[in-house]
Design a protein around this motif. Sequence first.
Motif, PDB file in Angstrom:
ATOM      1  N   ARG A  50      34.245  45.306  66.711  1.00 55.73           N
ATOM      2  CA  ARG A  50      35.463  45.664  65.985  1.00 55.73           C
ATOM      3  C   ARG A  50      36.114  46.915  66.558  1.00 55.73           C
ATOM      4  O   ARG A  50      37.320  47.134  66.375  1.00 55.73           O
ATOM      5  CB  ARG A  50      35.151  45.867  64.497  1.00 55.73           C
ATOM      6  CG  ARG A  50      34.256  47.049  64.170  1.00 55.73           C
ATOM      7  CD  ARG A  50      33.872  47.020  62.684  1.00 55.73           C
ATOM      8  NE  ARG A  50      33.160  48.207  62.240  1.00 55.73           N
ATOM      9  CZ  ARG A  50      31.856  48.383  62.388  1.00 55.73           C
ATOM     10  NH1 ARG A  50      31.101  47.448  62.986  1.00 55.73           N
ATOM     11  NH2 ARG A  50      31.265  49.486  61.938  1.00 55.73           N
ATOM     12  N   PHE A  51      35.327  47.758  67.245  1.00 56.43           N
ATOM     13  CA  PHE A  51      35.887  48.954  67.861  1.00 56.43           C
ATOM     14  C   PHE A  51      36.488  48.667  69.238  1.00 56.43           C
ATOM     15  O   PHE A  51      37.117  49.535  69.837  1.00 56.43           O
ATOM     16  CB  PHE A  51      34.805  50.032  68.001  1.00 56.43           C
ATOM     17  CG  PHE A  51      34.184  50.434  66.698  1.00 56.43           C
ATOM     18  CD1 PHE A  51      34.938  51.047  65.711  1.00 56.43           C
ATOM     19  CD2 PHE A  51      32.845  50.183  66.440  1.00 56.43           C
ATOM     20  CE1 PHE A  51      34.371  51.417  64.502  1.00 56.43           C
ATOM     21  CE2 PHE A  51      32.266  50.545  65.237  1.00 56.43           C
ATOM     22  CZ  PHE A  51      33.028  51.161  64.261  1.00 56.43           C
ATOM     23  N   PHE A  52      36.272  47.445  69.729  1.00 60.36           N
ATOM     24  CA  PHE A  52      36.752  47.058  71.059  1.00 60.36           C
ATOM     25  C   PHE A  52      37.659  45.828  70.965  1.00 60.36           C
ATOM     26  O   PHE A  52      37.558  44.899  71.741  1.00 60.36           O
ATOM     27  CB  PHE A  52      35.565  46.770  71.987  1.00 60.36           C
ATOM     28  CG  PHE A  52      34.744  47.978  72.345  1.00 60.36           C
ATOM     29  CD1 PHE A  52      34.975  48.657  73.529  1.00 60.36           C
ATOM     30  CD2 PHE A  52      33.762  48.437  71.489  1.00 60.36           C
ATOM     31  CE1 PHE A  52      34.222  49.776  73.870  1.00 60.36           C
ATOM     32  CE2 PHE A  52      33.006  49.564  71.812  1.00 60.36           C
ATOM     33  CZ  PHE A  52      33.230  50.228  73.000  1.00 60.36           C
ATOM     34  N   GLY A  53      38.531  45.837  69.965  1.00 63.21           N
ATOM     35  CA  GLY A  53      39.482  44.754  69.792  1.00 63.21           C
ATOM     36  C   GLY A  53      38.829  43.432  69.465  1.00 63.21           C
ATOM     37  O   GLY A  53      39.371  42.365  69.794  1.00 63.21           O
ATOM     38  N   ASP A  54      37.669  43.472  68.809  1.00 65.51           N
ATOM     39  CA  ASP A  54      36.903  42.271  68.453  1.00 65.51           C
ATOM     40  C   ASP A  54      36.524  41.441  69.679  1.00 65.51           C
ATOM     41  O   ASP A  54      36.322  40.226  69.578  1.00 65.51           O
ATOM     42  CB  ASP A  54      37.673  41.393  67.451  1.00 65.51           C
ATOM     43  CG  ASP A  54      37.776  42.038  66.078  1.00 65.51           C
ATOM     44  OD1 ASP A  54      36.780  42.647  65.644  1.00 65.51           O
ATOM     45  OD2 ASP A  54      38.841  41.946  65.453  1.00 65.51           O
ATOM     46  N   ASP A  55      36.386  42.109  70.806  1.00 65.27           N
ATOM     47  CA  ASP A  55      36.025  41.443  72.058  1.00 65.27           C
ATOM     48  C   ASP A  55      34.647  41.922  72.486  1.00 65.27           C
ATOM     49  O   ASP A  55      34.496  43.022  73.030  1.00 65.27           O
ATOM     50  CB  ASP A  55      37.071  41.758  73.135  1.00 65.27           C
ATOM     51  CG  ASP A  55      36.800  41.021  74.443  1.00 65.27           C
ATOM     52  OD1 ASP A  55      35.752  40.349  74.554  1.00 65.27           O
ATOM     53  OD2 ASP A  55      37.636  41.128  75.355  1.00 65.27           O
ATOM     54  N   GLU A  56      33.611  41.094  72.238  1.00 62.86           N
ATOM     55  CA  GLU A  56      32.247  41.509  72.545  1.00 62.86           C
ATOM     56  C   GLU A  56      32.042  41.789  74.024  1.00 62.86           C
ATOM     57  O   GLU A  56      31.182  42.597  74.396  1.00 62.86           O
ATOM     58  CB  GLU A  56      31.250  40.440  72.071  1.00 62.86           C
ATOM     59  CG  GLU A  56      31.178  40.295  70.564  1.00 62.86           C
ATOM     60  CD  GLU A  56      30.105  39.313  70.120  1.00 62.86           C
ATOM     61  OE1 GLU A  56      29.177  39.041  70.919  1.00 62.86           O
ATOM     62  OE2 GLU A  56      30.195  38.813  68.984  1.00 62.86           O
ATOM     63  N   SER A  57      32.821  41.157  74.884  1.00 64.07           N
ATOM     64  CA  SER A  57      32.655  41.368  76.318  1.00 64.07           C
ATOM     65  C   SER A  57      33.042  42.784  76.741  1.00 64.07           C
ATOM     66  O   SER A  57      32.652  43.245  77.825  1.00 64.07           O
ATOM     67  CB  SER A  57      33.486  40.354  77.112  1.00 64.07           C
ATOM     68  OG  SER A  57      34.881  40.618  76.976  1.00 64.07           O
ATOM     69  N   GLN A  58      33.797  43.479  75.886  1.00 61.76           N
ATOM     70  CA  GLN A  58      34.219  44.835  76.210  1.00 61.76           C
ATOM     71  C   GLN A  58      33.234  45.889  75.727  1.00 61.76           C
ATOM     72  O   GLN A  58      33.354  47.067  76.084  1.00 61.76           O
ATOM     73  CB  GLN A  58      35.592  45.121  75.594  1.00 61.76           C
ATOM     74  CG  GLN A  58      36.706  44.245  76.136  1.00 61.76           C
ATOM     75  CD  GLN A  58      36.878  44.384  77.633  1.00 61.76           C
ATOM     76  OE1 GLN A  58      36.992  45.492  78.158  1.00 61.76           O
ATOM     77  NE2 GLN A  58      36.881  43.256  78.335  1.00 61.76           N
ATOM     78  N   VAL A  59      32.273  45.490  74.925  1.00 61.37           N
ATOM     79  CA  VAL A  59      31.292  46.437  74.394  1.00 61.37           C
ATOM     80  C   VAL A  59      30.231  46.703  75.462  1.00 61.37           C
ATOM     81  O   VAL A  59      29.605  45.763  75.964  1.00 61.37           O
ATOM     82  CB  VAL A  59      30.611  45.877  73.125  1.00 61.37           C
ATOM     83  CG1 VAL A  59      29.634  46.911  72.552  1.00 61.37           C
ATOM     84  CG2 VAL A  59      31.657  45.488  72.088  1.00 61.37           C
ATOM     85  N   PRO A  60      30.003  47.971  75.853  1.00 60.82           N
ATOM     86  CA  PRO A  60      28.917  48.240  76.798  1.00 60.82           C
ATOM     87  C   PRO A  60      27.586  47.728  76.250  1.00 60.82           C
ATOM     88  O   PRO A  60      27.325  47.802  75.052  1.00 60.82           O
ATOM     89  CB  PRO A  60      28.919  49.772  76.897  1.00 60.82           C
ATOM     90  CG  PRO A  60      30.315  50.165  76.554  1.00 60.82           C
ATOM     91  CD  PRO A  60      30.747  49.195  75.493  1.00 60.82           C
ATOM     92  N   HIS A  61      26.752  47.195  77.114  1.00 67.47           N
ATOM     93  CA  HIS A  61      25.483  46.618  76.687  1.00 67.47           C
ATOM     94  C   HIS A  61      24.326  47.596  76.785  1.00 67.47           C
ATOM     95  O   HIS A  61      23.211  47.269  76.377  1.00 67.47           O
ATOM     96  CB  HIS A  61      25.172  45.359  77.502  1.00 67.47           C
ATOM     97  CG  HIS A  61      26.036  44.191  77.127  1.00 67.47           C
ATOM     98  ND1 HIS A  61      25.655  42.893  77.323  1.00 67.47           N
ATOM     99  CD2 HIS A  61      27.259  44.122  76.543  1.00 67.47           C
ATOM    100  CE1 HIS A  61      26.601  42.067  76.893  1.00 67.47           C
ATOM    101  NE2 HIS A  61      27.582  42.798  76.417  1.00 67.47           N
ATOM    102  N   HIS A  62      24.594  48.797  77.328  1.00 68.96           N
ATOM    103  CA  HIS A  62      23.535  49.791  77.491  1.00 68.96           C
ATOM    104  C   HIS A  62      23.991  51.136  76.940  1.00 68.96           C
ATOM    105  O   HIS A  62      25.178  51.470  76.978  1.00 68.96           O
ATOM    106  CB  HIS A  62      23.129  49.930  78.961  1.00 68.96           C
ATOM    107  CG  HIS A  62      22.557  48.677  79.541  1.00 68.96           C
ATOM    108  ND1 HIS A  62      23.342  47.742  80.192  1.00 68.96           N
ATOM    109  CD2 HIS A  62      21.291  48.182  79.546  1.00 68.96           C
ATOM    110  CE1 HIS A  62      22.577  46.730  80.579  1.00 68.96           C
ATOM    111  NE2 HIS A  62      21.336  46.975  80.198  1.00 68.96           N
ATOM    112  N   VAL A  63      23.020  51.884  76.453  1.00 64.57           N
ATOM    113  CA  VAL A  63      23.290  53.198  75.881  1.00 64.57           C
ATOM    114  C   VAL A  63      22.171  54.155  76.270  1.00 64.57           C
ATOM    115  O   VAL A  63      21.066  53.731  76.632  1.00 64.57           O
ATOM    116  CB  VAL A  63      23.366  53.146  74.335  1.00 64.57           C
ATOM    117  CG1 VAL A  63      24.567  52.367  73.858  1.00 64.57           C
ATOM    118  CG2 VAL A  63      22.068  52.581  73.750  1.00 64.57           C
TER     119      VAL A  63
END
Length: 260
Positions: A166-179
């Motif tokens: 939801r913080f990335f325009g509801d686009d899961e592909s834009q969410v970084p996968h590592h932290v």
Amino acid sequence: MEVIIQPDAESVARVAADVFTDYARRESATLGLATGSTPLAMYLELIRRHRDEGLSFARCRAFLLDEYVGLPRTHEQSYYRFIRDNFTSHIDIPDDDVHSPDGLADDPTAAGLAYDRAIAEAGGVDVQLLGIGTDGHIGFNEPGSSLRSRTRLKTLHPQTIADNARFFGDDESQVPHHVLTQGLGTISDAGHLLLLATGSGKADAVAATVEGPVSALCPASILQFHQHATVIVDEEAGSGLANADYYRYAFENKPAWQHI
């Protein structure tokens, strides 16, 4: 562990702000800050107290729980930027005293070790704010994380990626996968752990944290081992607690001299 059940999210924020106010009024304090939607109301209340009541954070420093790998500090979804936009730029804490893991480090392992050293050199975190994920994670310590883990690289659980889309325009592909995230061992080193949860979606995780077994499958359950852990929830988030009536009774009958 002290469990405080409040009628709504606004009340949760006010009680949590009271705790942070007590620390800010000390001669010096190191604050552990969390991101996400749950702490926002508390940050707004602290900003109001700074603006309207003169509450100062000038003698404080802060350490963030985590940071996305690959996002520069200036990125609108970096956690350093989140904390600055939503809290620290509105109070009188110096920017140089707000620290976050280095998500752009060439060697994430070394960056994690360096972050733990920085916390230790600051004298440790006095009060660590925590949210909780629907799967029981705190920081980004996903289910299965070592209960003694330190700041390190973690791969996000698909549920966490979905929750944060939801913080990335509801686009899961834009969410970084590592932290880079403080580990459960690093978090547990703080003097006071303050976990906030609101809404029915957190009810199962809260119940597992407070009343379930201590298990890596519910990372937040590590709070049961801490000498000073406080869980503040609204009625919806606390709806799964079997011992809720006692928690309410204990808080209502808390001695006046005993701080949260």
